[in-house]
Design an enzyme around this catalytic site. Structure first.
Site, short mmCIF file in Angstrom:
data_model
loop_
_atom_site.label_atom_id
_atom_site.label_comp_id
_atom_site.label_asym_id
_atom_site.label_seq_id
_atom_site.Cartn_x
_atom_site.Cartn_y
_atom_site.Cartn_z
CG HIS A 19 13.32 27.40 9.42
ND1 HIS A 19 13.95 28.60 9.12
CD2 HIS A 19 14.28 26.61 9.99
CE1 HIS A 19 15.23 28.52 9.48
NE2 HIS A 19 15.46 27.34 9.99
CB CYS A 69 18.79 28.18 9.94
SG CYS A 69 18.76 26.45 9.57
C1 LIG Z 1 9.65 16.79 11.36
C2 LIG Z 1 10.01 16.44 9.92
C3 LIG Z 1 11.02 15.31 9.90
C4 LIG Z 1 8.73 16.01 9.19
O1 LIG Z 1 9.02 16.00 7.81
P1 LIG Z 1 8.30 15.07 6.76
O2 LIG Z 1 8.35 13.68 7.25
O3 LIG Z 1 8.92 15.39 5.46
O4 LIG Z 1 6.85 15.55 6.79
P2 LIG Z 1 5.88 15.48 5.54
O5 LIG Z 1 6.13 16.66 4.66
O6 LIG Z 1 5.95 14.11 4.93
O7 LIG Z 1 4.50 15.71 6.22
C5 LIG Z 1 3.78 14.69 6.89
C6 LIG Z 1 2.62 15.37 7.61
O8 LIG Z 1 3.12 16.05 8.77
C7 LIG Z 1 2.88 17.47 8.64
N1 LIG Z 1 4.10 18.11 9.09
C8 LIG Z 1 5.32 18.01 8.53
N2 LIG Z 1 6.24 18.67 9.27
C9 LIG Z 1 5.55 19.21 10.31
C10 LIG Z 1 5.92 20.00 11.39
N3 LIG Z 1 7.19 20.32 11.57
N4 LIG Z 1 4.97 20.40 12.28
C11 LIG Z 1 3.69 20.04 12.09
N5 LIG Z 1 3.28 19.26 11.07
C12 LIG Z 1 4.20 18.86 10.19
C13 LIG Z 1 2.59 17.73 7.19
O9 LIG Z 1 1.72 18.83 7.01
C14 LIG Z 1 1.92 16.44 6.79
O10 LIG Z 1 0.59 16.47 7.21
P3 LIG Z 1 -0.57 15.86 6.30
O11 LIG Z 1 -0.21 14.40 6.12
O12 LIG Z 1 -1.80 16.10 7.10
O13 LIG Z 1 -0.48 16.62 5.03
C15 LIG Z 1 10.61 17.69 9.22
O14 LIG Z 1 9.63 18.69 9.16
C16 LIG Z 1 11.85 18.22 9.92
O15 LIG Z 1 12.91 17.62 9.91
N6 LIG Z 1 11.77 19.43 10.49
C17 LIG Z 1 12.93 20.11 11.02
C18 LIG Z 1 13.59 20.94 9.93
C19 LIG Z 1 14.95 21.43 10.33
O16 LIG Z 1 15.76 20.74 10.90
N7 LIG Z 1 15.24 22.70 10.03
C20 LIG Z 1 16.49 23.30 10.37
C21 LIG Z 1 16.46 23.73 11.79
S1 LIG Z 1 18.00 24.20 12.44
#
Ligand SMILES: CC(C)(COP(=O)(O)OP(=O)(O)OC[C@H]1O[C@@H](n2cnc3c(N)ncnc32)[C@H](O)[C@@H]1OP(=O)(O)O)[C@@H](O)C(=O)NCCC(=O)NCCS
Length: 387
Positions: A335, A86
């Site tokens: 990100h 990242c």
């Molecule tokens: C939190 C997480 C698991 C959610 O992912 P997901 O289950 O694939 O989410 P989806 O794409 O299915 O989205 C589901 C809903 O949540 C919302 N959403 C997804 N991630 C979100 C976030 N981080 N913050 C706010 N809303 C979020 C989407 O817009 C969607 O909303 P909608 O249904 O109204 O359209 C994922 O974003 C994650 O793992 N984030 C961390 C990424 C990471 O680790 N990066 C490296 C860092 S070192």
């Protein structure tokens, strides 16, 4: 250290961050063309490029540098892809900085890109876990939400902090992101929204996490002489620092600090001849809300354990004591991991050249970028000054 050249950022551009339909090659080109246009130069002025990318394989394109250079009409110019999880964007920026400072090149293109959302949650989580110390962390089931949740628990225990304290970071960054047309999550949220969102890895909930994003960001880095001759708006890079930490969290002495941040910041401040107090605003690596709190302490903006109190008092909000993540940060702006570090520089360029619109940090002269890989195993910090 002696440098041959002062280094400047002459132009910057980004695609929108979010779930994008265009290919990785297309978004890389779009951001690069926009930075070149913003600099007021021609592709032929570029002597080489650094491309920051982690999972090009997910969109069937690695070795993306020559593809970009061909599309820009300069296939004879060299390029190099850099991967540092990242933190790839800031590490690429640092390598480009060093090359301009040393006098090897007078004008470079740095473009960061990621295109992963089409692979779905399960695959993206799996790919990202390859950036951890996979033997000790990823393969044992500890993906990044779980690792940062461990840091959050340790912080809560050590400094008597609540989940609402972390929620305030998300609310602030979404407030800023609403003002950023390029942000992935342009949506105002409340503390209740965060507290009622699904638990991802306790104590972290959906709104404590940055989203998975696609996107590309690009900057033109050049010598001061080149910037003056080409006449556009430019800002100066006055500090560049790097640091490392044990790759796995278990190798660290403390769970509530990231050693690489402290090392990189100390280097960057020393080179710039400033202290943390001189920084007007900072784009920091808030992949999870706990990370922003730890970052602002490790960067020296607040004493250890005081980061949450600063957020409670609104001291990190836009146009307060120190504006943290005016772009919305990773939490709200998004990100796209290869692009993030370069995107932070785009924000600093926009802020210091009067292009940040409604999210402008008033009277800002000095901006800082802080970007790390994995749980902070590698880090780069840069300091910029308006001219
Ligand atoms: C939190 C997480 C698991 C959610 O992912 P997901 O289950 O694939 O989410 P989806 O794409 O299915 O989205 C589901 C809903 O949540 C919302 N959403 C997804 N991630 C979100 C976030 N981080 N913050 C706010 N809303 C979020 C989407 O817009 C969607 O909303 P909608 O249904 O109204 O359209 C994922 O974003 C994650 O793992 N984030 C961390 C990424 C990471 O680790 N990066 C490296 C860092 S070192």
């Amino acid at each position: 250290m002696t440098f041959v050249e002062k280094v400047c950022v002459l132009g910057a551009g980004s695609t929108k961050y979010g779930k994008l339909a265009d290919s990785i090659a297309d978004i890389t080109t779009q951001a690069s063309v926009s930075a070149i246009e913003s600099a007021g130069i021609s592709p032929k002025d570029i002597k080489a490029s650094y491309i920051s990318n982690v999972f090009g394989v997910a969109d069937k394109q690695v070795h993306i540098g020559p593809v970009l250079m061909s599309r820009l009409g300069i296939p004879d110019k060299p390029s190099l892809t850099i991967e540092s999880a990242c933190g790839s964007g800031s590490v690429s920026f640092r390598e480009a900085y060093a090359n301009v400072a040393a006098g090897f090149y007078d004008c470079l293109l740095v473009t960061g890109v990621e295109k992963v959302t089409h692979t779905g949650t399960e695959w993206t989580t799996t790919y990202f876990a390859y950036c951890s110390d996979f033997f000790y962390e990823g393969q044992a089931g500890a993906s990044f939400p779980g690792l940062f949740a461990s840091m959050a628990r340790a912080y809560m225990t050590e400094f008597n902090t609540t989940e609402e304290d972390f929620a305030r970071v998300a609310v602030k960054n979404h407030d800023n992101g609403v003002l950023n047309p390029k942000a992935h999550m342009q949506k105002k949220i409340t503390i209740e929204d965060v507290m009622n969102s699904a638990v991802v890895a306790s104590p972290l909930k959906l709104y404590d996490c940055c989203p998975f994003s696609d996107g590309a960001s690009s900057v033109i880095l050049c010598s001061e002489k080149f910037a003056k001759e080409h006449g556009g708006d430019y800002i100066e890079v006055i500090g560049s620092g790097r640091g490392g930490s044990p790759a796995a969290l278990q190798g660290r002495e403390h769970m509530t600090t990231i050693p690489s941040t402290k090392l990189a910041a100390a280097d960057a401040y020393k080179m710039a001849g400033i202290t943390a107090k001189d920084v007007d605003f900072a784009e920091v690596h808030d992949c999870f809300t706990i990370a922003e709190v730890v970052d602002t302490e490790d960067l020296g903006f607040f004493e250890k354990g005081q980061g949450v109190q600063a957020v409670r008092e609104g001291r990190t909000s836009l146009n307060s004591d120190i504006s943290i993540n005016p772009s919305g940060g990773l939490k709200s702006k998004g990100h796209p991991i290869g692009a993030t570090g370069v995107g932070q520089v785009v924000e600093v360029y926009d802020q210091l050249t009067g292009r940040a619109g409604a999210r402008t940090v008033k009277d800002a002269k000095i901006g800082l970028t802080h970007n790390f890989g994995a749980t902070g195993a590698s880090c780069a910090v840069h300091v910029f000054q308006s001219v």
